[in-house]
Design a protein around this motif. Sequence first.
Motif, PDB file in Angstrom:
ATOM      1  N   UNK A   1      -3.545  11.177  15.074  1.00  0.00           N
ATOM      2  CA  UNK A   1      -2.634  11.213  13.928  1.00  0.00           C
ATOM      3  C   UNK A   1      -2.397   9.797  13.401  1.00  0.00           C
TER       4      UNK A   1
ATOM      5  N   UNK B   1      -5.311   8.719  11.378  1.00  0.00           N
ATOM      6  CA  UNK B   1      -5.241   9.433  10.111  1.00  0.00           C
ATOM      7  C   UNK B   1      -4.247   8.752   9.158  1.00  0.00           C
TER       8      UNK B   1
ATOM      9  N   UNK C   1      -5.736   5.720   7.682  1.00  0.00           N
ATOM     10  CA  UNK C   1      -6.709   6.121   6.670  1.00  0.00           C
ATOM     11  C   UNK C   1      -6.009   6.433   5.342  1.00  0.00           C
ATOM     12  N   UNK C   2      -4.928   7.214   5.417  1.00  0.00           N
ATOM     13  CA  UNK C   2      -4.165   7.598   4.222  1.00  0.00           C
ATOM     14  C   UNK C   2      -3.574   6.357   3.558  1.00  0.00           C
TER      15      UNK C   2
ATOM     16  N   UNK D   1      -6.091   4.482   1.565  1.00  0.00           N
ATOM     17  CA  UNK D   1      -6.387   5.169   0.309  1.00  0.00           C
ATOM     18  C   UNK D   1      -5.277   4.914  -0.712  1.00  0.00           C
ATOM     19  N   UNK D   2      -4.035   4.914  -0.246  1.00  0.00           N
ATOM     20  CA  UNK D   2      -2.914   4.668  -1.154  1.00  0.00           C
ATOM     21  C   UNK D   2      -2.978   3.246  -1.694  1.00  0.00           C
TER      22      UNK D   2
ATOM     23  N   UNK E   1      -5.454   3.082  -4.475  1.00  0.00           N
ATOM     24  CA  UNK E   1      -4.908   3.662  -5.707  1.00  0.00           C
ATOM     25  C   UNK E   1      -3.924   2.710  -6.364  1.00  0.00           C
TER      26      UNK E   1
ATOM     27  N   UNK F   1      -5.813  -0.015  -8.149  1.00  0.00           N
ATOM     28  CA  UNK F   1      -6.366   0.494  -9.409  1.00  0.00           C
ATOM     29  C   UNK F   1      -5.288   0.601 -10.468  1.00  0.00           C
TER      30      UNK F   1
ATOM     31  N   UNK G   1      -5.060  -1.418 -14.073  1.00  0.00           N
ATOM     32  CA  UNK G   1      -4.914  -0.729 -15.351  1.00  0.00           C
ATOM     33  C   UNK G   1      -3.765  -1.308 -16.144  1.00  0.00           C
TER      34      UNK G   1
END
Lengths: 354, 79
Positions: free
Chosen positions: B54, B57, B60-61, B64-65, B68, B71, B75
């Motif tokens: 866990x 995991x 990993x999450x 990814x956040x 984002x 990015x 922008x």
Amino acid sequence: MEGFRKHWYKWLSVAILVYVIAAGMLVPLRPGLMKTDAFNIQAGESHELTVQSYNTFYSKAENHRAWLRLHEEFTLLASEVEVVDDRHIKATFDIPEKMPTSERVAMASLIVDTDYDGSMVLPAAVSIIGQEGLEADPGPWLVEPIRDLSHRWTWSFPWRNILEETIRNTYYHVPMWFGMMLIFLLSAFYAVKLLRTGDQRFDSRVYSLNLTGTILGLLGIFTGAIWARYTWGSYWSGDIKQDMAAITLLIFMAYFLLREAMSPGVKRGRVTAVYTLFAFLASIPLLYIIPRMQPSLHPGSGGNPGFGGDDLDNTMKTVFYPAIIGWTLFSYWISNVVYRLSELKRRSLEKNYS
Amino acid sequence: MIGKSIKSLALTQQVLLFASTYLMIYLNPVNDFMRSIGKIWVVVASLLIIFFGIVVFLYFIERRISKLEKEFDNEQQEH
């Protein structure tokens, strides 16, 4: 209140898992016999057998009895049982000269009964070696049959030789697989929904559920490997269920390769949804059918569906069934987090390209 | 000279015997740590594997956040 309505299953999963870990680790094992200090006993001799046991309280009991049993029907009562401490007794057996059957060597199981702990069995405890040239005489082996066994009910898990305390892994290793199967079932459901409606949100659903299911499967493989190391003897014994579970996981891992290889969009959603359906359908024979047609170290194989008896008795079910619900809800929560994240990514991509 | 070598041989033998006995007791699968207290540590290890699964995991999450977030920041600068 609104928060509760939205998050109820998360709180439920946490509450259930707290119960599962607490009860699964704290409820004691039933008393059991571990080993004796002898491998062979000569027939015609008197032998004092030291018996080592687990979770027993011999000093609390008043009446101790022990039997050697051959072939279910021949029994021999110990002439004397001496309590060494709570976990050890010495049982003296006067083995008759003549064996009960014509065989020279016979494996005997040991049965110990006390009025505090109840009755316990150690299969294949000692082998009895008969003298050569003597005829069989079952007479002395039929004098004292096993009867009036005591029984004491407590909330406890079954004692199994070799398994010992690792029987508790039933609440942590097995639900990984049940959870994985349920999560993959849901994933296949969303894959069908994606193919029927073309709604790209379902692509994120399928992705998140496949990821969570694969994580559960990997945890199942690793927890199973360490369990196997100390019960079956090695991390990987090529057991049919181990191999088929590994193949299932490889098929699902290919989903991520396929998804990464394609550029985001409607086409990728459809192709990966079709692949998910294929992977789910392939997992059915791999996990449910083939393992049942082969002999296996796992319980519930070789034609016998499910497992029960002393591998999963009623006491264990009070922890095992909640464990399945708890781990599944918890992993659904995890998949929901992944879903929202991949939805965010998809939406930002859509915004950039439109 | 011969006596000395016999003596040292005997000593070596004794040391080897001791070492092998010690190794046998230490490496005896029945007496190792994981098998102590009715193999309860196997269950503990399983729970730790799940816990660290866990944790990995979560890591990993989080990555990814962060991606984002980056990015999103880029922008904002472009507009």
